[in-house]
Design a protein around this motif. Structure first.
Motif, short mmCIF file in Angstrom:
data_model
loop_
_atom_site.label_atom_id
_atom_site.label_comp_id
_atom_site.label_asym_id
_atom_site.label_seq_id
_atom_site.Cartn_x
_atom_site.Cartn_y
_atom_site.Cartn_z
N ALA A 199 17.64 21.28 14.19
CA ALA A 199 18.40 22.42 14.26
C ALA A 199 19.14 21.71 16.16
CB ALA A 199 18.60 23.55 14.21
N TYR A 200 20.61 22.07 16.28
CA TYR A 200 21.31 21.79 17.22
C TYR A 200 20.35 23.12 18.93
CZ TYR A 200 24.73 18.80 17.06
OH TYR A 200 25.74 17.61 16.55
N ASP B 260 26.95 16.62 12.07
CA ASP B 260 27.84 18.33 11.85
C ASP B 260 26.76 19.59 12.04
OD1 ASP B 260 30.23 16.89 10.33
OD2 ASP B 260 29.44 16.84 8.42
N SER B 261 25.42 19.69 11.38
CA SER B 261 24.81 20.80 11.89
C SER B 261 23.53 20.31 12.45
CB SER B 261 24.95 21.45 9.76
OG SER B 261 23.89 20.66 9.58
N PRO C 212 17.82 22.14 10.20
CA PRO C 212 18.71 22.48 10.03
C PRO C 212 19.05 22.82 8.28
CG PRO C 212 19.38 20.44 10.59
CD PRO C 212 17.47 20.84 10.31
N PRO D 141 22.61 22.76 5.43
CA PRO D 141 25.00 22.09 5.87
C PRO D 141 25.41 23.64 6.32
CG PRO D 141 23.76 21.13 4.06
CD PRO D 141 22.34 21.19 4.77
N GLN D 142 26.10 23.81 7.39
CA GLN D 142 26.92 25.08 7.23
C GLN D 142 28.59 24.88 7.37
OE1 GLN D 142 25.42 27.34 10.35
NE2 GLN D 142 23.18 26.89 10.52
N ARG D 143 29.47 25.70 7.54
CA ARG D 143 30.27 25.57 7.27
C ARG D 143 30.97 26.75 7.34
NH1 ARG D 143 29.18 21.25 6.60
NH2 ARG D 143 29.52 19.39 5.38
N ASP D 144 32.51 26.63 8.40
CA ASP D 144 32.55 27.78 8.60
C ASP D 144 33.98 28.25 8.22
OD1 ASP D 144 31.00 28.51 10.85
OD2 ASP D 144 31.95 26.94 12.13
#
Length: 288
Positions: free
Chosen positions: A186-187, A225-226, A267, A269-272
Motif C-alpha cells: 500500500a502507498y 493504481d493502488s 493493497p 484495487p480501489q476506485r473512486d
C-alpha cells in the motif's frame, strides 16, 4: 530340403526364395537386438555420471541406433540376392515418394539429427516453447521429441518445429536461474522495511541461493493504481528450476507472511466513484 529353396516371388530377373526371405528376416531381428544391446551397454556406462556426460551418451546411443539399422538393412537386402549397387532405383522411388508427401517425415528426421549433433536441446533440459508448452525433454526420437510437463502430460513436438522455431531452454548451459517475483504494498508503506521483509521471505524459502553473485535482490518497479510495485529477484537451485508454479507459490506465500509480520498492508484495487445529481425533466401527459 527342396522346400527350403522354394521360389516365392519373381521380379523380372530377380527371384526370392524361402531361405533368402527367412535369412533377411533373421538379419533384421538380429539388427534390432544388437542395437538394443549396444545402447543398453552404453546406458550402463552413464550411471553415476554428470548430466553433460549423460547427454553425450544419449546422442551416441541414437546415432549408433541409426547406423546399426542402416547396416542391417543393407545386409538384409543383400541376402535377398539384390545388388546393393543397384539400389539407386529404390532411392529414386523413395525420392518420388518424398516428393509426393514424405517431406515432413524427412524434415523431422534431419531436424532430429541436427538437434542431437548441435546439442541445443538435450535429454533432461527444461524448455518452454512459443506455443506455451513447458516441460522436460525425455527423449528425442526419429520424428518427434517427447516433452513431459509438470502435470505429467507427455507432449510430442515435431523435430522440425524445435529446430526452426523459437524456444527458451532454461537449462542449456547453466541450470541455475533467477526468477522475478512481483508484489505490491500500500502507498505510505516504509520502503526500507518492505525491502527487509522481502529479503527475509526469500531466505526463508529453503532452495534460495545466497552465494556471491547469486544473492536475493529487491527492486522497486513502479507506481500502480493502488500500490507501490516491487519485484523480488531470487536465484534457485537446479532442481527447483523445473517447478516454476510451485516456486512462485512458495515465494508469494513467504512474502505475504513477512509483510504481515511487519504490519505492512497489502493493497487491493480501489476506485473512486463520483455521482452527479441532475434534475430530470418532467413529462406531462394529456388525456382526452
Amino acid at each position: 530340403m527342396k522346400w527350403w529353396n522354394t521360389e516365392l516371388f519373381r521380379f523380372g530377373e530377380y527371384s526370392i526364395t524361402l531361405n533368402q526371405l527367412i535369412t533377411a528376416l533373421v538379419i533384421v531381428v538380429l539388427t534390432f537386438v544388437l542395437s538394443k544391446l549396444l545402447r543398453r551397454g552404453l546406458s550402463r556406462l552413464g550411471h553415476g555420471r554428470d548430466n553433460s556426460a549423460l547427454a553425450q551418451i544419449y546422442v551416441i546411443n541414437r546415432i549408433l541406433h541409426y547406423v546399426v539399422l542402416t547396416i542391417g538393412f543393407v545386409v538384409a537386402v543383400s541376402s535377398l540376392g539384390i545388388d546393393v549397387g543397384k539400389l539407386a532405383l529404390i532411392a529414386s522411388a523413395l525420392g518420388i515418394g518424398i516428393g509426393l508427401g514424405l517431406q515432413g517425415v524427412v524434415n523431422n528426421f534431419v531436424s532430429g539429427l541436427i538437434i542431437l549433433l548441435e546439442k541445443s536441446i538435450k535429454v533432461g533440459d527444461f524448455i518452454e516453447l512459443s506455443s506455451g508448452v513447458v516441460g522436460e525433454v525425455k527423449a528425442i526420437h526419429m520424428r518427434a521429441t517427447l516433452i513431459r510437463t509438470n502435470d505429467n502430460v507427455d507432449v510430442l513436438i515435431p523435430n522440425s518445429e524445435l529446430a526452426s522455431g523459437m524456444l527458451t531452454n532454461w537449462t542449456l548451459q547453466d541450470n541455475i536461474r533467477r526468477f522475478r517475483i512481483p508484489f505490491g504494498v500500500a502507498y505510505g508503506s516504509d520502503k526500507t522495511i518492505v525491502k527487509k521483509a522481502a529479503l527475509e521471505a526469500a531466505l526463508n524459502v529453503k532452495y534460495t541461493l545466497d552465494t556471491q553473485g547469486h544473492e536475493p535482490v529487491v527492486w522497486m518497479t513502479g507506481f500502480g493504481d493502488s500500490a507501490l510495485n516491487f519485484t523480488l529477484g531470487v536465484w534457485v537451485n537446479p532442481e527447483q528450476v523445473k517447478r516454476p508454479t510451485a516456486l512462485y507459490s512458495d515465494y508469494l506465500w513467504a512474502i505475504d507472511d513477512a509483510l504481515r509480520k511487519y504490519d505492512i498492508e497489502i493493497p487491493f484495487p480501489q476506485r473512486d466513484l463520483h455521482i452527479r445529481s441532475s434534475e430530470l425533466p418532467v413529462h406531462h401527459s394529456v388525456q382526452n
